[in-house]
Design a protein around this motif. Structure first.
Motif, PDB file in Angstrom:
ATOM      1  N   ASN A 164       5.867  -5.933   7.164  1.00 48.88           N
ATOM      2  CA  ASN A 164       4.969  -4.999   7.817  1.00 48.88           C
ATOM      3  C   ASN A 164       4.158  -3.958   7.937  1.00 48.88           C
ATOM      4  OD1 ASN A 164       7.502  -5.863   9.912  1.00 48.88           O
ATOM      5  ND2 ASN A 164       8.809  -4.652   8.671  1.00 48.88           N
ATOM      6  N   ARG A 165       3.842  -4.281   6.344  1.00 45.42           N
ATOM      7  CA  ARG A 165       2.532  -3.275   6.086  1.00 45.42           C
ATOM      8  C   ARG A 165       3.249  -1.803   5.738  1.00 45.42           C
ATOM      9  NH1 ARG A 165      -0.435  -5.919   2.627  1.00 45.42           N
ATOM     10  NH2 ARG A 165      -1.985  -4.305   2.666  1.00 45.42           N
ATOM     11  N   LEU A 166       4.240  -1.780   5.350  1.00 46.64           N
ATOM     12  CA  LEU A 166       5.249  -0.747   5.587  1.00 46.64           C
ATOM     13  C   LEU A 166       4.181   0.433   4.292  1.00 46.64           C
ATOM     14  CD1 LEU A 166       8.845  -0.884   5.268  1.00 46.64           C
ATOM     15  CD2 LEU A 166       7.317  -0.513   7.254  1.00 46.64           C
ATOM     16  N   ASP A 167       4.240   1.958   4.650  1.00 50.83           N
ATOM     17  CA  ASP A 167       3.721   2.844   3.583  1.00 50.83           C
ATOM     18  C   ASP A 167       4.432   2.985   2.461  1.00 50.83           C
ATOM     19  OD1 ASP A 167       1.802   4.973   2.361  1.00 50.83           O
ATOM     20  OD2 ASP A 167       1.467   5.646   3.904  1.00 50.83           O
ATOM     21  N   TRP A 168       4.134   2.673   1.174  1.00 45.22           N
ATOM     22  CA  TRP A 168       5.364   2.749   0.950  1.00 45.22           C
ATOM     23  C   TRP A 168       5.344   4.494   0.060  1.00 45.22           C
ATOM     24  CZ3 TRP A 168       9.738  -0.171  -1.155  1.00 45.22           C
ATOM     25  CH2 TRP A 168       9.791  -1.399  -0.195  1.00 45.22           C
ATOM     26  N   GLN A 169       5.776   4.669  -0.292  1.00 43.06           N
ATOM     27  CA  GLN A 169       6.178   5.781  -1.785  1.00 43.06           C
ATOM     28  C   GLN A 169       6.537   5.404  -2.390  1.00 43.06           C
ATOM     29  OE1 GLN A 169       9.096   9.374   0.968  1.00 43.06           O
ATOM     30  NE2 GLN A 169       9.151   7.362   2.253  1.00 43.06           N
ATOM     31  N   ILE A 170       6.383   6.164  -3.028  1.00 46.94           N
ATOM     32  CA  ILE A 170       6.701   6.293  -5.117  1.00 46.94           C
ATOM     33  C   ILE A 170       7.309   7.888  -5.082  1.00 46.94           C
ATOM     34  CG2 ILE A 170       5.586   5.665  -7.290  1.00 46.94           C
ATOM     35  CD1 ILE A 170       3.495   4.359  -5.630  1.00 46.94           C
ATOM     36  N   GLN A 171       8.605   6.863  -6.102  1.00 45.00           N
ATOM     37  CA  GLN A 171       9.161   8.298  -6.721  1.00 45.00           C
ATOM     38  C   GLN A 171       9.764   8.032  -7.955  1.00 45.00           C
ATOM     39  OE1 GLN A 171      13.410   8.011  -5.346  1.00 45.00           O
ATOM     40  NE2 GLN A 171      14.453  10.036  -6.695  1.00 45.00           N
ATOM     41  N   VAL A 172       9.032   9.384  -8.779  1.00 50.25           N
ATOM     42  CA  VAL A 172       8.722   9.388 -10.483  1.00 50.25           C
ATOM     43  C   VAL A 172       9.278  10.305 -10.964  1.00 50.25           C
ATOM     44  CG1 VAL A 172       6.555   7.908  -9.960  1.00 50.25           C
ATOM     45  CG2 VAL A 172       6.608  10.601  -9.509  1.00 50.25           C
ATOM     46  N   HIS A 173       9.321  10.568 -12.612  1.00 54.49           N
ATOM     47  CA  HIS A 173      10.109  11.004 -12.714  1.00 54.49           C
ATOM     48  C   HIS A 173       8.467  12.169 -14.277  1.00 54.49           C
ATOM     49  CE1 HIS A 173      12.777  13.065 -15.648  1.00 54.49           C
ATOM     50  NE2 HIS A 173      11.719  13.140 -16.778  1.00 54.49           N
ATOM     51  N   ARG A 220       1.138  -0.746   0.398  1.00 52.30           N
ATOM     52  CA  ARG A 220       0.098  -0.087   0.005  1.00 52.30           C
ATOM     53  C   ARG A 220       0.540   0.711  -0.169  1.00 52.30           C
ATOM     54  NH1 ARG A 220      -5.583  -0.013   0.815  1.00 52.30           N
ATOM     55  NH2 ARG A 220      -6.344   2.621   1.354  1.00 52.30           N
ATOM     56  N   SER A 221       0.784   2.308  -0.967  1.00 50.80           N
ATOM     57  CA  SER A 221       1.099   3.616  -0.964  1.00 50.80           C
ATOM     58  C   SER A 221       0.152   4.298  -0.389  1.00 50.80           C
ATOM     59  CB  SER A 221       1.886   3.511  -2.653  1.00 50.80           C
ATOM     60  OG  SER A 221       2.145   5.318  -1.888  1.00 50.80           O
ATOM     61  N   GLY A 222      -0.161   5.151   0.613  1.00 48.91           N
ATOM     62  CA  GLY A 222      -1.106   6.040   0.583  1.00 48.91           C
ATOM     63  C   GLY A 222      -2.360   5.172   1.033  1.00 48.91           C
ATOM     64  N   ASP A 223      -3.017   5.418   0.094  1.00 54.03           N
ATOM     65  CA  ASP A 223      -4.564   4.904   0.415  1.00 54.03           C
ATOM     66  C   ASP A 223      -4.679   3.894  -1.593  1.00 54.03           C
ATOM     67  OD1 ASP A 223      -5.804   6.309   2.469  1.00 54.03           O
ATOM     68  OD2 ASP A 223      -6.708   7.756   1.286  1.00 54.03           O
ATOM     69  N   LEU A 224      -3.505   3.865  -1.662  1.00 54.53           N
ATOM     70  CA  LEU A 224      -3.608   2.945  -2.917  1.00 54.53           C
ATOM     71  C   LEU A 224      -2.821   1.709  -3.183  1.00 54.53           C
ATOM     72  CD1 LEU A 224      -3.389   3.552  -6.362  1.00 54.53           C
ATOM     73  CD2 LEU A 224      -1.720   4.310  -6.239  1.00 54.53           C
ATOM     74  N   ASP A 225      -3.983   1.382  -3.582  1.00 53.99           N
ATOM     75  CA  ASP A 225      -3.325  -0.573  -3.971  1.00 53.99           C
ATOM     76  C   ASP A 225      -2.223  -0.951  -4.710  1.00 53.99           C
ATOM     77  OD1 ASP A 225      -4.893  -1.271  -1.263  1.00 53.99           O
ATOM     78  OD2 ASP A 225      -6.616  -1.802  -1.841  1.00 53.99           O
ATOM     79  N   ILE A 226      -1.542  -1.410  -4.085  1.00 59.90           N
ATOM     80  CA  ILE A 226      -0.315  -1.713  -5.060  1.00 59.90           C
ATOM     81  C   ILE A 226       0.787  -3.129  -5.239  1.00 59.90           C
ATOM     82  CG2 ILE A 226      -0.205   1.051  -5.443  1.00 59.90           C
ATOM     83  CD1 ILE A 226       3.181  -0.114  -3.606  1.00 59.90           C
ATOM     84  N   TYR A 227       0.567  -3.903  -6.119  1.00 61.82           N
ATOM     85  CA  TYR A 227       1.479  -4.312  -6.195  1.00 61.82           C
ATOM     86  C   TYR A 227       3.130  -4.053  -6.397  1.00 61.82           C
ATOM     87  CZ  TYR A 227      -1.835  -7.829  -7.231  1.00 61.82           C
ATOM     88  OH  TYR A 227      -2.862  -9.050  -7.545  1.00 61.82           O
ATOM     89  N   LEU A 228       3.628  -4.916  -5.645  1.00 66.29           N
ATOM     90  CA  LEU A 228       5.376  -4.328  -5.455  1.00 66.29           C
ATOM     91  C   LEU A 228       6.403  -5.755  -6.068  1.00 66.29           C
ATOM     92  CD1 LEU A 228       5.950  -2.719  -1.486  1.00 66.29           C
ATOM     93  CD2 LEU A 228       6.916  -1.229  -4.393  1.00 66.29           C
ATOM     94  N   ILE A 229       7.185  -5.271  -7.266  1.00 65.29           N
ATOM     95  CA  ILE A 229       8.383  -6.041  -7.704  1.00 65.29           C
ATOM     96  C   ILE A 229       9.025  -5.749  -7.106  1.00 65.29           C
ATOM     97  CG2 ILE A 229       8.869  -7.056  -9.576  1.00 65.29           C
ATOM     98  CD1 ILE A 229       6.477  -6.471 -11.387  1.00 65.29           C
ATOM     99  N   ALA A 230      10.356  -6.448  -6.456  1.00 65.38           N
ATOM    100  CA  ALA A 230      11.684  -6.924  -5.729  1.00 65.38           C
ATOM    101  C   ALA A 230      12.857  -7.492  -6.816  1.00 65.38           C
ATOM    102  CB  ALA A 230      11.598  -6.744  -4.700  1.00 65.38           C
ATOM    103  N   ALA A 231      13.533  -7.009  -7.569  1.00 62.18           N
ATOM    104  CA  ALA A 231      14.046  -8.122  -8.126  1.00 62.18           C
ATOM    105  C   ALA A 231      15.721  -7.927  -7.792  1.00 62.18           C
ATOM    106  CB  ALA A 231      14.367  -7.436 -10.149  1.00 62.18           C
ATOM    107  N   PHE A 232      16.007  -9.292  -6.720  1.00 63.64           N
ATOM    108  CA  PHE A 232      17.106  -8.938  -6.690  1.00 63.64           C
ATOM    109  C   PHE A 232      18.445  -9.211  -7.682  1.00 63.64           C
ATOM    110  CE2 PHE A 232      15.684 -10.444  -2.117  1.00 63.64           C
ATOM    111  CZ  PHE A 232      15.268  -9.276  -1.837  1.00 63.64           C
ATOM    112  N   ALA A 233      19.307  -8.388  -7.841  1.00 66.82           N
ATOM    113  CA  ALA A 233      20.465  -8.228  -9.046  1.00 66.82           C
ATOM    114  C   ALA A 233      21.936  -7.992  -8.780  1.00 66.82           C
ATOM    115  CB  ALA A 233      19.678  -7.314  -9.996  1.00 66.82           C
ATOM    116  N   ALA A 234      22.487  -9.330  -9.233  1.00 68.60           N
ATOM    117  CA  ALA A 234      23.964  -9.143  -8.460  1.00 68.60           C
ATOM    118  C   ALA A 234      24.386  -7.569  -9.532  1.00 68.60           C
ATOM    119  CB  ALA A 234      24.556 -10.766  -9.588  1.00 68.60           C
TER     120      ALA A 234
END
Length: 256
Positions: free
Chosen positions: A215-224, A72-86
């Motif tokens: 932990n159900r963090l309130d995620w922040q979204i950074q955009v350009h 979740r980010s604020g009031d927006l339900d989101i999906y988060l994709i995490a790519a772990f990368a060498a």
């Protein structure tokens, strides 16, 4: 140049080392443990998209949602994709003399699959690869037993399955590390590079859990771009507004 069917392409590695430089190499969670244990840094590339926001192809939405975890980010339900990368920027730490891989028998799945695509929604184009022309063999000249056969298909399927199986644990590890900034899918990546010991400790904690706990963090979204920022603001997402973060944001030319 038209898109090619990678199942019809025969490839013979020229050992040029081009694919071992200047990139992030996606890792499964198991491969991440091994990479960190060798003393190498692993980056985390984060992107998000809105739940119920179907792409033009619903199959792609399902594919991406399965690789992500609900957040979740604020009031927006989101999906988060995490790519772990060498981190192979500027060069993979396992690249040895004469461009031979020092861990060839234990190399990551993506290295075994390359230059072919794991994502079914990414077009396979030889001109976008680092391989020289002599690495490509026309279908009519192909010899049996190369990686465009069932072995390649099995490798790709196993890597896709790992992406789904690892998805929730990866986000739980991110939250354990205190990460809370993501990019927006199609607009960029938020790239975090935790210290090796800290990363290993977070993985260990999540490994001890019966199920990865968020932990159900309130995620922040950074955009350009003002357009994307306005759209997310209207949906009451929480935008990243600090001048400097403990991460790197890379915009790659998506909609602004």
């Amino acid at each position: 140049m038209p898109m090619l069917d990678q199942q019809q392409i025969d490839f013979r590695c020229s050992i040029c080392g081009g694919c071992c430089k200047g990139r992030y190499v996606p890792l499964s969670l198991g491969e991440t443990r091994a990479w960190l244990h060798r003393g190498h840094r692993v980056a985390i590339l984060l992107e998000a998209f809105a739940r119920q926001q179907h792409a033009s192809d619903p199959r792609q939405y399902i594919y991406d949602a399965n690789r992500g975890a609900q957040a979740r980010s604020g009031d927006l339900d989101i999906y988060l994709i995490a790519a772990f990368a060498a981190d192979a920027i500027p060069t993979c730490p396992q690249l040895g003399e004469n461009h031979f891989c020092n861990i060839y028998e234990q190399r990551p799945a993506v290295c075994r699959i390359y230059p072919f695509e794991m994502n079914p929604f990414v077009a396979f184009r030889t001109e976008q690869k680092d391989c020289p022309p002599e690495a490509w063999v026309a279908p009519e000249e192909a010899a049996a037993g190369h990686r465009s056969d069932n072995t390649l298909a099995q490798l790709i399927e196993a890597a896709r399955t790992a992406n789904v199986v690892d998805a929730a644990a990866k986000i739980a590890i991110c939250e354990r590390l205190g990460l809370s900034v993501t990019a927006w899918r199609g607009n960029g990546y938020a790239i975090h590079t935790p210290e090796i010991a800290e990363f290993e400790a977070a993985i260990h904690v999540i490994d001890t859990m019966a199920e990865p706990a968020s932990n159900r963090l309130d995620w922040q979204i950074q955009v350009h771009g003002a357009g994307i920022a306005q759209l997310l603001s209207e949906r009451n997402a929480k935008l990243f507004s600090a001048e400097v973060g403990h991460h790197r944001f890379v915009h790659f030319g998506g909609p602004a």
